[in-house]
Design a protein around this motif. Structure first.
Motif, PDB file in Angstrom:
ATOM      1  N   GLY A 146      33.884 -10.364  27.633  1.00  0.00           N
ATOM      2  CA  GLY A 146      34.125  -9.393  28.672  1.00  0.00           C
ATOM      3  C   GLY A 146      35.473  -9.200  29.141  1.00  0.00           C
ATOM      4  O   GLY A 146      35.883  -7.844  29.364  1.00  0.00           O
ATOM      5  N   GLN A 147      36.126 -10.130  29.666  1.00  0.00           N
ATOM      6  CA  GLN A 147      37.506 -10.198  30.157  1.00  0.00           C
ATOM      7  C   GLN A 147      38.117  -9.549  29.172  1.00  0.00           C
ATOM      8  O   GLN A 147      39.179  -8.940  29.510  1.00  0.00           O
ATOM      9  N   ALA A 148      38.310 -10.192  27.975  1.00  0.00           N
ATOM     10  CA  ALA A 148      39.327  -9.638  26.612  1.00  0.00           C
ATOM     11  C   ALA A 148      39.147  -8.169  26.540  1.00  0.00           C
ATOM     12  O   ALA A 148      40.053  -7.512  26.693  1.00  0.00           O
ATOM     13  N   LEU A 149      37.584  -7.671  26.449  1.00  0.00           N
ATOM     14  CA  LEU A 149      37.656  -6.366  26.117  1.00  0.00           C
ATOM     15  C   LEU A 149      38.003  -5.447  27.091  1.00  0.00           C
ATOM     16  O   LEU A 149      38.662  -4.391  26.847  1.00  0.00           O
ATOM     17  N   ALA A 150      37.648  -5.737  28.484  1.00  0.00           N
ATOM     18  CA  ALA A 150      38.020  -4.921  29.545  1.00  0.00           C
ATOM     19  C   ALA A 150      39.462  -4.896  29.876  1.00  0.00           C
ATOM     20  O   ALA A 150      39.912  -3.850  30.520  1.00  0.00           O
ATOM     21  N   SER A 151      40.150  -5.941  29.360  1.00  0.00           N
ATOM     22  CA  SER A 151      41.731  -5.899  29.423  1.00  0.00           C
ATOM     23  C   SER A 151      42.477  -5.163  28.538  1.00  0.00           C
ATOM     24  O   SER A 151      43.704  -5.010  28.540  1.00  0.00           O
ATOM     25  N   GLY A 152      41.725  -4.526  27.767  1.00  0.00           N
ATOM     26  CA  GLY A 152      42.232  -3.472  26.642  1.00  0.00           C
ATOM     27  C   GLY A 152      42.463  -2.093  27.148  1.00  0.00           C
ATOM     28  O   GLY A 152      42.185  -1.821  28.407  1.00  0.00           O
ATOM     29  N   ASP A 153      42.684  -1.175  26.589  1.00  0.00           N
ATOM     30  CA  ASP A 153      42.993   0.197  26.977  1.00  0.00           C
ATOM     31  C   ASP A 153      42.267   1.244  26.212  1.00  0.00           C
ATOM     32  O   ASP A 153      41.664   2.043  26.764  1.00  0.00           O
ATOM     33  N   VAL A 154      42.412   1.127  25.115  1.00  0.00           N
ATOM     34  CA  VAL A 154      41.586   1.969  24.130  1.00  0.00           C
ATOM     35  C   VAL A 154      40.904   1.227  22.866  1.00  0.00           C
ATOM     36  O   VAL A 154      41.515   0.366  22.416  1.00  0.00           O
ATOM     37  N   PHE A 155      39.472   1.553  22.808  1.00  0.00           N
ATOM     38  CA  PHE A 155      38.890   0.834  21.729  1.00  0.00           C
ATOM     39  C   PHE A 155      39.075   1.684  20.261  1.00  0.00           C
ATOM     40  O   PHE A 155      38.850   3.081  20.521  1.00  0.00           O
ATOM     41  N   PHE A 156      39.257   1.106  19.311  1.00  0.00           N
ATOM     42  CA  PHE A 156      39.439   1.888  17.876  1.00  0.00           C
ATOM     43  C   PHE A 156      38.464   1.160  17.094  1.00  0.00           C
ATOM     44  O   PHE A 156      38.484   0.090  16.661  1.00  0.00           O
TER      45      PHE A 156
END
Length: 397
Positions: free
Chosen positions: A273-283
């Motif tokens: 959850g930490q890693a994913l929310a720390s991104g900006d755009v999901f591809f």
């Protein structure tokens, strides 16, 4: 009939030995069924060191390593065997649930028909698309025919999205297909999990825009299209970074194709959850998913999504509101079209924030309790229908 009257024999090609979206859904389902008082027995390959502990009673089935290059971590169930047949006889299921059209699934289907037990099959992946990624696209029509024969011998199907139901109906896989969607754990996946310190430790500046890939690193997840799209963005000098969450047999290939990419490996639970929310755009260019668990998790984490307009995302992403859907090609679409869709998110913070917030709100509609209740209701319907048929046949005799 109540849920507590159910005796469910669940067959899975991979229940817990390698973590993926399908077996996460199955384990959650079993947990819900057990909580409701149902009896459940799971039949799946068993290994010495599984990725996680199984929910419920797990019985091993005969299996071999998957005979496909690059998929050696997966096991192929080869049938039932005497031990499993004896266990089934003792358990006396009144419903059989098949989650994979593998040899054990075929054998379980025959067993159920011999014992007059109804069968429900759930569809978790686009198996017919897999040959495209192993230079065997010519096999796709044969795979479709085999799947059609398998699924039409079942009493009903469940699919995780309306778009997948439409695909299955169009391919004449069955005419009784219900919706078993997927939920998301809002304790793990939320925009509040974003961690600037974690980003900085990876070398990401606060104003860097990280394009995220999340999933098992295997070619059928669209790794080649993802990499080609990043090349297109670099050629256009669109500012961005790449953040890859996950691991798998194609990691070496992916690292070479994405020089400068940040690979953080496999994550689960709060760390995911930490890693994913720390991104900006999901591809997500994959066209093999029937639902797209990772897409929903990214939305719940507050990320706008750019994805293939295929069954894995078209029922989740609202084009132009929570992200962008790109018409897919044979293996996920055109890299240029994906680059065009991604570029505005890399340069417009307000657009990212607006579409990310809209996606997070939409993800709130997907709760596990109500979703899994649909499966239990389908079990009950099929068992009651079979009992009614048996009574009519007995009266006619």
């Amino acid at each position: 009939m109540k849920t507590s009257d159910l005796r469910i024999a669940l067959f899975s090609g991979n229940y817990n030995y390698t973590r993926d979206g399908a077996n996460q859904a199955l384990n959650r389902l079993v947990g819900s069924l057990l909580d409701a008082g149902a009896s459940v027995r799971i039949y799946s390959p068993v290994v010495a060191e599984p990725d996680f502990e199984p929910t419920g009673d797990l019985v091993g089935v005969p299996n071999i390593p998957m005979p496909v290059k690059g998929r050696g971590e997966y096991r192929l169930p080869t049938g039932l065997g005497g031990k499993v047949r004896r266990d089934l006889a003792r358990f006396r299921p009144n419903i059989v649930h098949l989650s994979s059209p593998d040899p054990a699934g075929h054998a379980a289907l025959r067993w159920a028909q011999e014992h007059d037990v109804p069968v429900l099959a759930s569809v978790h992946t686009r198996f017919e698309t897999y040959p495209r990624y192993y230079n065997m696209a010519f096999l796709e029509p044969l795979v479709v025919r085999l799947l059609r024969r398998f699924y039409n011998r079942c009493d009903a199907l469940l699919a995780p999205s309306q778009s997948m139901i439409d695909e299955l109906l169009a391919m004449e896989m069955h005419d009784d297909i219900g919706l078993w969607s997927r939920g998301v754990d809002r304790e793990i996946f939320a925009s509040t999990r974003r961690d600037r310190a974690w980003r900085r430790a990876l070398g990401l500046a606060d104003d860097d825009v990280a394009i995220v890939f999340l999933g098992r690193l295997v070619m059928e997840k669209g790794l080649d299209i993802f990499a080609e799209t990043i090349v297109q963005l670099r050629r256009r000098q669109v500012p961005h970074r790449v953040l890859v969450i996950g691991d798998g047999p194609a990691r070496g290939w992916f690292e070479e194709a994405l020089p400068g990419g940040i690979f953080v490996g496999f994550k689960t639970g709060a760390a995911l959850g930490q890693a994913l929310a720390s991104g900006d755009v999901f591809f997500n260019p994959s066209v093999t998913e029937t639902f797209g668990n990772v897409t929903l998790e990214a939305m719940a984490s507050g990320l706008p999504v750019v994805a293939a307009g295929a069954t894995g995302a078209s029922s989740l992403v609202v084009d132009g509101a929570t992200g962008r859907l790109v018409p897919p090609g044979d293996r996920g679409g055109n890299a240029g079209a994906y680059a065009e869709a991604l570029a505005p998110y890399c340069t417009d913070a307000a657009l990212r924030a607006a579409h990310g917030a809209a996606g997070e709100a939409r993800a709130g509609e997907y709760g596990w309790e109500a979703i899994n209740r649909v499966v239990a209701q389908t079990y009950v319907r099929l068992v009651e229908d079979r009992r009614a048929l048996q009574q009519r046949e007995a009266q006619a005799a």
